[in-house]
Enzyme design. Structure first.
Site, PDB file in Angstrom:
ATOM      1  N   VAL A  58      -6.279  37.329  -4.162  1.00  0.00           N
ATOM      2  CA  VAL A  58      -7.230  36.878  -3.002  1.00  0.00           C
ATOM      3  C   VAL A  58      -6.814  35.637  -2.531  1.00  0.00           C
ATOM      4  CG1 VAL A  58      -9.254  37.977  -4.400  1.00  0.00           C
ATOM      5  CG2 VAL A  58      -8.542  35.475  -4.812  1.00  0.00           C
ATOM      6  N   THR A 110      -7.304  25.872   1.771  1.00  0.00           N
ATOM      7  CA  THR A 110      -7.404  24.387   1.360  1.00  0.00           C
ATOM      8  C   THR A 110      -9.075  24.294   1.580  1.00  0.00           C
ATOM      9  OG1 THR A 110      -5.250  23.988   2.341  1.00  0.00           O
ATOM     10  CG2 THR A 110      -6.778  22.077   2.128  1.00  0.00           C
ATOM     11  N   GLU A 140       4.094  35.359  -6.067  1.00  0.00           N
ATOM     12  CA  GLU A 140       4.864  36.024  -4.995  1.00  0.00           C
ATOM     13  C   GLU A 140       5.662  35.133  -4.121  1.00  0.00           C
ATOM     14  OE1 GLU A 140       4.432  39.821  -4.713  1.00  0.00           O
ATOM     15  OE2 GLU A 140       6.370  38.706  -3.775  1.00  0.00           O
ATOM     16  N   GLU A 160       6.487  36.638   5.337  1.00  0.00           N
ATOM     17  CA  GLU A 160       5.970  37.746   5.983  1.00  0.00           C
ATOM     18  C   GLU A 160       7.265  38.036   6.831  1.00  0.00           C
ATOM     19  OE1 GLU A 160       2.278  36.424   7.465  1.00  0.00           O
ATOM     20  OE2 GLU A 160       1.952  35.657   5.653  1.00  0.00           O
ATOM     21  N   ALA A 190       7.396  23.858  -1.301  1.00  0.00           N
ATOM     22  CA  ALA A 190       7.502  22.530  -1.264  1.00  0.00           C
ATOM     23  C   ALA A 190       9.001  22.218  -0.745  1.00  0.00           C
ATOM     24  CB  ALA A 190       7.095  21.521  -2.240  1.00  0.00           C
ATOM     25  N   PHE A 191      10.003  22.654  -1.372  1.00  0.00           N
ATOM     26  CA  PHE A 191      11.554  22.426  -1.149  1.00  0.00           C
ATOM     27  C   PHE A 191      11.901  22.972   0.269  1.00  0.00           C
ATOM     28  CE2 PHE A 191      14.240  21.098  -4.925  1.00  0.00           C
ATOM     29  CZ  PHE A 191      13.145  20.420  -5.715  1.00  0.00           C
ATOM     30  N   CYS A 198       1.365  29.280   3.866  1.00  0.00           N
ATOM     31  CA  CYS A 198       1.772  28.813   2.711  1.00  0.00           C
ATOM     32  C   CYS A 198       2.137  27.129   2.636  1.00  0.00           C
ATOM     33  CB  CYS A 198       2.932  29.503   1.928  1.00  0.00           C
ATOM     34  SG  CYS A 198       2.335  30.967   1.241  1.00  0.00           S
ATOM     35  N   ARG A 253      12.004  27.158  19.799  1.00  0.00           N
ATOM     36  CA  ARG A 253      12.774  27.960  18.707  1.00  0.00           C
ATOM     37  C   ARG A 253      14.346  28.095  18.873  1.00  0.00           C
ATOM     38  NH1 ARG A 253       9.523  28.980  14.218  1.00  0.00           N
ATOM     39  NH2 ARG A 253       7.345  29.141  14.968  1.00  0.00           N
TER      40      ARG A 253
HETATM   41  C1  UDX Z   1       7.209  31.220   2.910  1.00  0.00           C
HETATM   42  C2  UDX Z   1       8.153  31.339   2.049  1.00  0.00           C
HETATM   43  O1  UDX Z   1       9.560  31.517   2.459  1.00  0.00           O
HETATM   44  C3  UDX Z   1       8.095  32.281   0.561  1.00  0.00           C
HETATM   45  O2  UDX Z   1       9.112  32.228  -0.167  1.00  0.00           O
HETATM   46  C4  UDX Z   1       6.685  32.208   0.021  1.00  0.00           C
HETATM   47  O3  UDX Z   1       6.511  33.046  -0.802  1.00  0.00           O
HETATM   48  C5  UDX Z   1       5.322  32.270   1.221  1.00  0.00           C
HETATM   49  O4  UDX Z   1       5.909  31.008   2.250  1.00  0.00           O
HETATM   50  P1  UDX Z   1       6.178  32.542   4.890  1.00  0.00           P
HETATM   51  O5  UDX Z   1       5.226  31.570   5.104  1.00  0.00           O
HETATM   52  O6  UDX Z   1       5.962  34.046   5.209  1.00  0.00           O
HETATM   53  O7  UDX Z   1       7.443  32.742   3.510  1.00  0.00           O
HETATM   54  O8  UDX Z   1       7.711  32.278   6.032  1.00  0.00           O
HETATM   55  P2  UDX Z   1       8.910  31.613   6.175  1.00  0.00           P
HETATM   56  O9  UDX Z   1      10.049  32.435   6.502  1.00  0.00           O
HETATM   57  O10 UDX Z   1       9.120  30.470   4.915  1.00  0.00           O
HETATM   58  O11 UDX Z   1       8.729  30.560   7.303  1.00  0.00           O
HETATM   59  C6  UDX Z   1       7.572  29.697   7.425  1.00  0.00           C
HETATM   60  C7  UDX Z   1       7.919  28.626   8.633  1.00  0.00           C
HETATM   61  O12 UDX Z   1       9.058  27.997   8.746  1.00  0.00           O
HETATM   62  C8  UDX Z   1       7.592  29.588   9.864  1.00  0.00           C
HETATM   63  O13 UDX Z   1       6.782  28.887  10.782  1.00  0.00           O
HETATM   64  C9  UDX Z   1       9.125  29.481  10.355  1.00  0.00           C
HETATM   65  O14 UDX Z   1       9.248  29.727  11.867  1.00  0.00           O
HETATM   66  C10 UDX Z   1       9.536  28.086  10.043  1.00  0.00           C
HETATM   67  N1  UDX Z   1      11.094  27.819   9.740  1.00  0.00           N
HETATM   68  C11 UDX Z   1      11.891  28.732   8.814  1.00  0.00           C
HETATM   69  C12 UDX Z   1      11.840  27.111  10.562  1.00  0.00           C
HETATM   70  O15 UDX Z   1      11.310  26.363  11.290  1.00  0.00           O
HETATM   71  N2  UDX Z   1      13.036  26.936  10.303  1.00  0.00           N
HETATM   72  C13 UDX Z   1      13.870  27.648   9.485  1.00  0.00           C
HETATM   73  O16 UDX Z   1      14.919  27.415   9.260  1.00  0.00           O
HETATM   74  C14 UDX Z   1      13.082  28.675   8.658  1.00  0.00           C
HETATM   75  P1  ADP Z   2      -3.113  36.277   1.543  1.00  0.00           P
HETATM   76  O1  ADP Z   2      -1.971  35.963   2.823  1.00  0.00           O
HETATM   77  O2  ADP Z   2      -2.831  35.335   0.389  1.00  0.00           O
HETATM   78  O3  ADP Z   2      -2.712  37.644   0.836  1.00  0.00           O
HETATM   79  P2  ADP Z   2      -5.340  37.094   2.757  1.00  0.00           P
HETATM   80  O4  ADP Z   2      -6.302  36.320   3.375  1.00  0.00           O
HETATM   81  O5  ADP Z   2      -4.411  37.800   3.748  1.00  0.00           O
HETATM   82  O6  ADP Z   2      -4.447  36.267   1.907  1.00  0.00           O
HETATM   83  O7  ADP Z   2      -5.940  38.395   1.841  1.00  0.00           O
HETATM   84  C1  ADP Z   2      -6.924  37.893   0.707  1.00  0.00           C
HETATM   85  C2  ADP Z   2      -7.702  39.098   0.776  1.00  0.00           C
HETATM   86  O8  ADP Z   2      -8.747  38.989  -0.558  1.00  0.00           O
HETATM   87  C3  ADP Z   2      -8.813  39.214   1.933  1.00  0.00           C
HETATM   88  O9  ADP Z   2      -8.782  40.377   2.511  1.00  0.00           O
HETATM   89  C4  ADP Z   2     -10.277  38.821   1.202  1.00  0.00           C
HETATM   90  O10 ADP Z   2     -11.327  39.726   1.772  1.00  0.00           O
HETATM   91  C5  ADP Z   2     -10.123  39.234  -0.125  1.00  0.00           C
HETATM   92  N1  ADP Z   2     -10.924  38.702  -1.327  1.00  0.00           N
HETATM   93  C6  ADP Z   2     -11.276  37.588  -1.409  1.00  0.00           C
HETATM   94  N2  ADP Z   2     -12.152  37.497  -2.317  1.00  0.00           N
HETATM   95  C7  ADP Z   2     -12.353  38.790  -2.920  1.00  0.00           C
HETATM   96  C8  ADP Z   2     -12.992  39.253  -4.163  1.00  0.00           C
HETATM   97  N3  ADP Z   2     -13.982  38.584  -4.793  1.00  0.00           N
HETATM   98  N4  ADP Z   2     -12.936  40.610  -4.337  1.00  0.00           N
HETATM   99  C9  ADP Z   2     -12.204  41.615  -3.676  1.00  0.00           C
HETATM  100  N5  ADP Z   2     -11.375  40.804  -2.362  1.00  0.00           N
HETATM  101  C10 ADP Z   2     -11.514  39.516  -2.023  1.00  0.00           C
END
Ligand code: UDX
Ligand code: ADP
Length: 480
Positions: free
Chosen positions: A86, A90, A158, A162, A222-223, A273, A448
């Site tokens: 879920v 923040t 996870e 994306e 964070a890293f 994230c 970019r």
């Molecule tokens: C991130 C982590 O990579 C993943 O391991 C974690 O589980 C979830 O968060 P995500 O948020 O899907 O994944 O995208 P990511 O590819 O990490 O990019 C994050 C942001 O950083 C994007 O806006 C991307 O454009 C930017 N980015 C990434 C840069 O600006 N420069 C880079 O070299 C890499």
């Molecule tokens: P993430 O990127 O972490 O997957 P999302 O916001 O895309 O986050 O997905 C989280 C999903 O969890 C939403 O679709 C939301 O409707 C669902 N959710 C939140 N609370 C509950 C709950 N108590 N039971 C079932 N689904 C829930």
């Protein structure tokens, strides 16, 4: 037959559960969500999220061993293992507002699990949570459950990105499983390990205690974010000294101690994230009296904010210190390519900055809807974290914003172009045609670093690209 229930059908839960179903044909996987619209989209031709390869996986398993349902209670009741994915945005208000994670959704999921369960369950934390959440969830389950029912909580964060989620899930660097010490904890860890062992080599499955797994996820993000802020900080220095950030990155990447990934300078990082997890880390540090450590991580976010405002300043100062009434084409709104997700996308801050100076924006993104863009631009920062169906409805539309369906329309009669997402199709645009249809002087601000600067300059554009020597034009005293 083992039954798995995935609570939360979002960016994490949907793809993760689909890949589990694909790789474990003997396991029945039910993905449940409180959102009817999300579930009906998962059951339709148009999936609620855009992710390369996802549609094929879903098509292969849906109706066989993968089901999407809003009947949360029924599937939780039947499941042996429950994955909780879920959202944990923040906190918008109250104690820790703006920093701590909002565990409302998690807590209500835990209470519901305790309410409906009639048999022992393994509860797996998938969503990123503050360290020691498992302990709190364990208490909720223990105090609300029916007599004799036992829960084992595992942390299995996870790490998918994306845009490459399916690839990341099919071939992960590592799978992390944290669990309680003691025989019952070990048994639960083993059960989850057995599921992943269907397709992940054993040496990539790491087991730890619960808190290490929870903290590893925050540390991981964070890293990664810190690397981007480090190279973005260098990009500002490159512009000031005529060094080239791509050359600096390349040199760094050849140091085997540093490696090549996450060294692309950009307009700033976005996504659901990085900022959220760092704020979480900061809050945990502060709560433990570690002020210096908290301040250290806060700087990663500050540099990211600086990078976005630096970009806006560069646009405005280059265009004679004002963009008031000028049409600016914004190409790309998603936080990175190959996703429709806009949570914390740098495009929001950049567009708001330009709108603040009176610009008229014409925005094109191949995957982001007009509705989403309008919502993002009219909402408070804290609300961006929530998925669209959980966001407050806003009747406001930002009048100076026009969302269009292709790049040529966006750039027609524009004074400047801002590239804010690195979509591949932006590299293939006919920039001569674009130039011919723009106001002059025509500016390109490549947030970019995906375009060929020399070629654009030959065409006649004035070009700004992050961390590269400036055009003579821009090399005058500026505030940026
Ligand atoms: C991130 C982590 O990579 C993943 O391991 C974690 O589980 C979830 O968060 P995500 O948020 O899907 O994944 O995208 P990511 O590819 O990490 O990019 C994050 C942001 O950083 C994007 O806006 C991307 O454009 C930017 N980015 C990434 C840069 O600006 N420069 C880079 O070299 C890499
Ligand atoms: P993430 O990127 O972490 O997957 P999302 O916001 O895309 O986050 O997905 C989280 C999903 O969890 C939403 O679709 C939301 O409707 C669902 N959710 C939140 N609370 C509950 C709950 N108590 N039971 C079932 N689904 C829930």
């Amino acid at each position: 037959m083992v039954k798995i229930c995935g609570i939360g059908a979002g960016y994490v839960g949907g793809p993760t559960m689909a890949v589990v179903a694909l790789k474990c044909p003997s396991i029945e996987v039910a993905v449940v969500d409180i959102s009817h619209s999300r579930i009906s989209a998962w059951n339709s031709k148009n999936l609620p999220i855009y992710e390369p390869g996802l549609e094929e996986v879903v098509k292969q398993c849906r109706g066989k061993n993968l089901f999407f349902s809003t009947d949360v209670e029924k599937h939780v009741y039947e499941a042996d293992i429950i994955f909780v994915s879920v959202n944990t945005p923040t906190k918008a208000r109250g104690l820790g507002a703006g920093k701590a994670a909002d565990l409302t959704y998690w807590e209500s999921a835990a209470r519901m699990i305790a309410d409906v369960s009639q048999s022992n369950k393994i509860v797996v934390e998938k969503s990123t949570v503050p360290v020691r959440t498992a302990e709190a969830i364990g208490r909720i389950l223990a105090h609300n459950s029916k007599k004799g029912i036992k829960y084992q909580i595992l942390s299995n964060p996870e790490f998918l990105s994306e845009g490459t989620a399916i690839q990341d899930l099919l071939d992960p660097d590592r799978v992390l499983i944290g669990g309680n010490d003691g025989p019952e904890g070990h048994e639960a860890i083993q059960k989850l390990k057995d599921i992943y062992a269907n397709w992940v080599p054993e040496d990539r499955i790491i087991t730890t205690n619960l808190w290490s797994a929870e903290l590893s996820k925050l540390a991981d993000n964070a890293f990664l974010a810190q690397r981007i802020s480090s190279i973005n900080a260098m990009s500002a220095l490159c512009e000031a000294t005529s060094a080239e950030v791509s050359q600096v990155s390349h040199a760094l990447s050849k140091n085997t101690k540093i490696g090549p990934k996450f060294l692309n300078a950009s307009v700033g990082f976005g996504g659901s994230c990085f900022q959220k997890d760092i704020l979480n880390l900061v809050y945990i540090c502060e709560s433990n009296g570690l002020v210096e450590v908290a301040n250290y991580w806060k700087e990663v976010i500050k540099v990211n904010d600086y990078q976005k405002s630096r970009f806006v300043n560069r646009v405005v100062t280059s265009m004679f210190n004002t963009v008031s009434g000028k049409k600016i084409a914004v190409l790309g709104f998603a936080f990175k390519k190959d996703t429709s997700d806009t949570r914390k996308t740098p495009a929001i801050d950049v567009c708001k900055g330009l709108l603040g100076d009176g610009a008229c924006l014409s925005i094109y993104d191949p995957q982001v809807s007009e509705e989403q863009i309008q919502k993002d631009l009219s909402m408070n920062n804290v609300e961006w974290d929530y998925p669209i169906h959980l966001q407050p409805m806003s009747s406001t539309t930002v009048k100076q914003v026009n969302v269009v369906s292709d790049a040529y329309e966006a750039t027609k009669d524009a004074h400047g172009i801002c590239i804010l997402t690195e979509w591949d199709e932006f590299k293939a645009i006919d920039y001569q045609r674009v130039f011919d249809n723009m106001q002059k002087p025509a500016f390109v601000f490549d947030g970019r670093n995906i375009l060929n600067v020399d070629k654009l300059r030959e065409t006649g554009f004035i070009v700004y690209s992050i961390g590269r020597p400036l055009d003579l034009w821009q090399n005058m005293p500026q505030q940026a």
